[in-house]
Design a protein around this motif. Sequence first.
Motif, PDB file in Angstrom:
ATOM      1  N   SER A  47      -2.528   9.435  -6.921  1.00 15.15           N
ATOM      2  CA  SER A  47      -3.514   8.625  -6.212  1.00 15.15           C
ATOM      3  C   SER A  47      -2.845   7.693  -5.208  1.00 15.15           C
ATOM      4  CB  SER A  47      -4.313   7.779  -7.203  1.00 15.15           C
ATOM      5  OG  SER A  47      -4.951   8.582  -8.161  1.00 15.15           O
ATOM      6  N   ALA A  48      -3.561   7.406  -4.143  1.00 17.16           N
ATOM      7  CA  ALA A  48      -3.153   6.327  -3.245  1.00 17.16           C
ATOM      8  C   ALA A  48      -3.438   4.992  -3.926  1.00 17.16           C
ATOM      9  CB  ALA A  48      -3.904   6.426  -1.926  1.00 17.16           C
ATOM     10  N   ALA A  49      -2.772   3.945  -3.457  1.00 20.23           N
ATOM     11  CA  ALA A  49      -2.972   2.622  -4.053  1.00 20.23           C
ATOM     12  C   ALA A  49      -2.739   1.552  -3.002  1.00 20.23           C
ATOM     13  CB  ALA A  49      -2.022   2.410  -5.228  1.00 20.23           C
ATOM     14  N   LYS A  94      -1.832  14.448   2.496  1.00 23.64           N
ATOM     15  CA  LYS A  94      -1.666  12.996   2.429  1.00 23.64           C
ATOM     16  C   LYS A  94      -3.032  12.337   2.387  1.00 23.64           C
ATOM     17  CE  LYS A  94      -0.328   9.041   5.305  1.00 23.64           C
ATOM     18  NZ  LYS A  94       0.225   8.620   6.614  1.00 23.64           N
ATOM     19  N   LEU A  95      -3.204  11.415   1.420  1.00 25.41           N
ATOM     20  CA  LEU A  95      -4.457  10.687   1.274  1.00 25.41           C
ATOM     21  C   LEU A  95      -4.256   9.203   1.536  1.00 25.41           C
ATOM     22  CD1 LEU A  95      -4.652  13.238  -0.855  1.00 25.41           C
ATOM     23  CD2 LEU A  95      -6.710  12.047  -1.594  1.00 25.41           C
ATOM     24  N   LEU A  96      -5.309   8.556   2.006  1.00 25.79           N
ATOM     25  CA  LEU A  96      -5.311   7.119   2.218  1.00 25.79           C
ATOM     26  C   LEU A  96      -5.977   6.424   1.026  1.00 25.79           C
ATOM     27  CD1 LEU A  96      -6.458   6.891   5.950  1.00 25.79           C
ATOM     28  CD2 LEU A  96      -4.164   7.239   5.032  1.00 25.79           C
ATOM     29  N   ALA A 120       0.853  -1.191   0.000  1.00 25.45           N
ATOM     30  CA  ALA A 120       0.000   0.000   0.000  1.00 25.45           C
ATOM     31  C   ALA A 120       0.885   1.236   0.000  1.00 25.45           C
ATOM     32  CB  ALA A 120      -0.916   0.018   1.217  1.00 25.45           C
ATOM     33  N   GLN A 121       0.350   2.328  -0.531  1.00 28.88           N
ATOM     34  CA  GLN A 121       1.094   3.583  -0.511  1.00 28.88           C
ATOM     35  C   GLN A 121       0.130   4.750  -0.361  1.00 28.88           C
ATOM     36  OE1 GLN A 121       2.814   4.137  -4.667  1.00 28.88           O
ATOM     37  NE2 GLN A 121       1.569   5.971  -4.454  1.00 28.88           N
ATOM     38  N   ILE A 122       0.672   5.857   0.101  1.00 27.36           N
ATOM     39  CA  ILE A 122      -0.123   7.068   0.272  1.00 27.36           C
ATOM     40  C   ILE A 122      -0.444   7.697  -1.084  1.00 27.36           C
ATOM     41  CG2 ILE A 122       0.981   7.532   2.487  1.00 27.36           C
ATOM     42  CD1 ILE A 122       2.515   9.844   1.084  1.00 27.36           C
ATOM     43  N   GLY A 123      -1.462   8.548  -1.085  1.00 31.06           N
ATOM     44  CA  GLY A 123      -1.696   9.483  -2.177  1.00 31.06           C
ATOM     45  C   GLY A 123      -1.343  10.878  -1.695  1.00 31.06           C
ATOM     46  N   PRO A 154       5.536   5.144   2.920  1.00 31.91           N
ATOM     47  CA  PRO A 154       5.285   6.496   3.423  1.00 31.91           C
ATOM     48  C   PRO A 154       5.599   7.558   2.373  1.00 31.91           C
ATOM     49  CG  PRO A 154       7.429   5.755   4.173  1.00 31.91           C
ATOM     50  CD  PRO A 154       6.835   4.613   3.376  1.00 31.91           C
ATOM     51  N   PHE A 155       5.747   7.116   1.130  1.00 34.27           N
ATOM     52  CA  PHE A 155       6.050   8.022   0.018  1.00 34.27           C
ATOM     53  C   PHE A 155       5.073   7.739  -1.114  1.00 34.27           C
ATOM     54  CE2 PHE A 155       9.005   4.330  -0.210  1.00 34.27           C
ATOM     55  CZ  PHE A 155       8.526   3.723  -1.370  1.00 34.27           C
TER      56      PHE A 155
END
Length: 418
Positions: A328-330, A284-286, A201-204, A360-361
């Motif tokens: 986008s987050a993913a 920062k988006l989830l 997982a990663q942030i948006g 975190p990136f």
Amino acid sequence: MSADSLAQRLRAALNKDDAVALLRAAIGRQSITGNEANFVGLLQKEMQARKVDNIKVADFLPGRPNIWGERKGAGGGRRLQFIGHTDTVHVDGWREHWAGTEREDPFGAPIIDGQIWGRGSGDLKAGICTSLAALSLLDRAGIRLKGDLAFAFVGDEESGQPGTGVSAGVKDYTARIEAGEIAKPDFVVYTEPTQLAVYSAQIGFFIADITITGKSAYFGVPELGKDALKASHAVMAALWKHSDEVSARAEHPLIGRGFLLITGLSGGGFIAVPEECKLSLIRKLLPGESLDDAAAEMEAVIRGAIADPEIKVDIAYPAGRDHAVGGSAAEIDPNLPEVAMLCGAVREAMAGKGEIQGAPFWSESPFFVNRLGVPAVYCAPGDIRNCHTFEEHVDIEEYLAGIVAFATFMARYCGVEE
């Protein structure tokens, strides 16, 4: 072939000197964003030497090439993609910081206390070299795959250089997949540095530049002006409150909570009511959060904080990636069998590694996960915490373990022709 025998066979076949020489040569090719071609030239020679087939080099922008190729398997297996970005951040101040030491040349790739130093070592030339060295390791071990291996190395991922850093390279590459020019992979490993953790997982994010414009007036008659700095204070207070509200909504098990961070403020007048003030922020988006909705919500907060209709607000989004306003987050299901398979391969190669974590990136996996519908993870040697700094380096032991891990995963995921 049993798991133990495969791991033993690969460890025994690893050419450590070749692997280290490859990474040092990669660091030695300065490829600050915009100058990707310098590194691509080396990659083309190395890919040819390591028997990567169907190598293509094509500009995504004039003078700025991507490079990709594949190793076709014997048939009957899945297609596994390794991808990484060829560009690095700048080296401003590096030589001055390390003047008179063996680290002085940011592209010298010195080996110090079991570590290879230099700009791009972690972000992310170690990852690129790990994938290519893993292919060579399979060849040295006499292992032929059923499935296909795809390699792609793209430019323009890093921000910081004027007019660059909008993921132009991966946009071009994924467009070629969509057009059918390049075969679509079944699984993707993007070689951002993770210390050999597996990031599912990663942030948006989005960046916003906000310009607040009032009216200047002599300090003796401030009632004739419209104070942009005072308005900015109200906007910042509202944005900090908004950040707290965003953070309270949800917590992702791998990447934590969303928030908004004000990163810059400039403005003021010369013995006068300030006419203009500029703010910069990052949000920062989830996974699951809409960039459009988040930007619209932030804009409503900003405009709602300014009571005077004569004070104007302009909002720009300078960092569009896979979306016009940002990235986008993913996320993918961390319980997918191929994720477990990669984690297991890493654990076998190096004790204590192979944990599932979140990034975190922001990097470019959303082009695969969200745009193409292909599961993707980040995994590679290197520590993101020292990247973009004067301390950038990679542990050789971790790098060599990564090669064994990638080769193991290639064999298990693609299948081995007995």
